[in-house]
Design an enzyme around this catalytic site. Structure first.
Site, PDB file in Angstrom:
ATOM      1  N   ASP A 235     -43.139  -3.695  21.932  1.00  0.00           N
ATOM      2  CA  ASP A 235     -44.401  -3.421  22.632  1.00  0.00           C
ATOM      3  C   ASP A 235     -45.599  -3.654  21.704  1.00  0.00           C
ATOM      4  OD1 ASP A 235     -44.196  -2.855  25.323  1.00  0.00           O
ATOM      5  OD2 ASP A 235     -43.724  -0.730  25.041  1.00  0.00           O
TER       6      ASP A 235
ATOM      7  N   LYS B 135     -38.437  -4.760  34.131  1.00  0.00           N
ATOM      8  CA  LYS B 135     -38.122  -5.241  32.781  1.00  0.00           C
ATOM      9  C   LYS B 135     -36.616  -5.508  32.652  1.00  0.00           C
ATOM     10  CE  LYS B 135     -42.200  -2.933  31.001  1.00  0.00           C
ATOM     11  NZ  LYS B 135     -42.805  -1.747  30.375  1.00  0.00           N
TER      12      LYS B 135
ATOM     13  N   GLN C 138     -41.134   3.804  27.595  1.00  0.00           N
ATOM     14  CA  GLN C 138     -42.088   3.651  28.704  1.00  0.00           C
ATOM     15  C   GLN C 138     -43.120   4.775  28.700  1.00  0.00           C
ATOM     16  OE1 GLN C 138     -42.106   0.954  30.894  1.00  0.00           O
ATOM     17  NE2 GLN C 138     -44.008   1.818  31.657  1.00  0.00           N
TER      18      GLN C 138
END
Ligand code: NAP
Length: 295
Positions: free
Chosen positions: A119, A52, A96
């Site tokens: 997200d 990422k 994460q």
């Protein structure tokens, strides 16, 4: 059979984003800034976060990596989330997953400012998605929609079977495929480990979206001729001939299923790279939202 080439399409998307970012720079505007928080040293998570950060560089975004030890408490992580929420330099951030056992994941996801939740896991954004409102769509389902759209795969009136009901893939995917419009207008069946006659249900599918994480679960005899196959699964299987001692496989027996499918995603090179590209797209959207909010 046509390959739904996520590697190629994700590259195109990143190039499109890079063009937009260059224009922002030319206008003297601040470029999008993504932060990623990782707790602990899980190998797969570190790889994902690394990809990422690398993608941010590629498209011209700024990025910040916040690495916390595996012993981090829930209170400490919530403090970090609060700091990122309040930091005006950061347009969007991700935490994460998975998180260590001592931390309540839902509590942390709930603490993220929905306007920075790139997200798309916050209940506010999930609710907006379910109500067809503009919002951050979780990156993996968003990437699958983008692949279907760019390859003009017909979804209207089709029977889509989603395997797996996780909050990040299966559940949102089932909602999105049933939405009005394209891609969408599908009749959706959401299946999981308690589904009876799953083989029979899959055999009736025009589109199969497999997100269960069981290597080679989907076999050729389970799918009908010309079905569209989307393989979300990512599993590591031991392989002594590979440099790392393992190789990555999906949920689908690609070699045999691909002979029957009309379209199919490979693993690797299908849904995986799309997920990262769509995270970049959501971060760009977050930047644009913040600019509008300040006007
Ligand atoms: P998950 O949380 O691991 O849950 C798996 C789901 O599959 C559950 O809903 C489970 O049912 C269902 N399931 C398990 N065994 C089954 C069986 N034999 N028959 C039918 N359903 C079954 O799911 P996830 O986080 O979405 O991950 C799924 C896979 O996708 C993993 O391999 C993961 O690594 C991969 N993934 C890939 C990407 C990408 O970018 N390509 C992104 C995210 C995840 P129950 O709910 O009943 O337990």
């Amino acid at each position: 059979m046509e390959l739904l080439d996520g590697k190629l399409v994700s590259k195109q998307i990143k190039e499109e984003i890079a063009v937009t970012v260059n224009k922002m720079k030319e206008r003297g505007e601040k470029v999008p800034h993504l932060a990623a928080v990782i707790v602990g040293n899980d190998g797969a998570s570190l790889t994902y976060v690394g990809s990422k950060v690398k993608a941010c560089k590629l498209v011209g975004f700024e990025s910040t990596l916040v690495q916390l030890p595996s012993t981090t408490s829930e209170v400490e992580l919530l403090r970090t989330v609060k700091e990122l929420n309040e930091n005006d330099e950061i347009d969007g951030f991700i935490v994460q997953l998975p998180l260590p056992k001592q931390i309540d994941t839902q509590k942390v996801l709930m603490a993220i400012d929905p306007d920075k939740d790139v997200d798309g896991f916050h209940p506010t954004n999930f609710g907006k998605m379910a109500l067809d409102m503009s919002t951050f769509i979780p990156a993996t389902p968003f990437g699958i929609l983008e692949l279907l759209e760019r390859y003009k795969v017909e979804t209207n009136g089709k029977h889509t079977v989603v395997i797996g009901r996780s909050h990040i893939v299966g559940r949102p995917m089932s909602i999105l495929m049933g939405r009005k419009g394209f891609p969408g207008n599908s009749t959706v069946t959401l299946t999981h480990s308690h589904t009876k006659n799953i083989t029979q249900i899959i055999s009736q599918a025009d589109i199969v979206i497999s997100a269960l994480g069981v290597p080679n679960f989907l076999k050729a005899e389970m799918v009908k001729d010309d079905a569209v196959i989307i393989d979300v699964g990512i599993s590591r299987v031991p392989d002594e001939s590979a440099k790392r001692g393992y190789r990555i496989v999906g949920d689908v027996d690609f070699e045999n299923v691909s002979k029957k499918a009309s379209y199919i995603t490979p693993v690797p090179g299908g849904v995986g790279p799309m997920t990262i590209a769509m995270l970049m797209k959501n971060t760009l959207l977050a930047r644009e939202k913040h600019m509008l909010a300040r006007k």
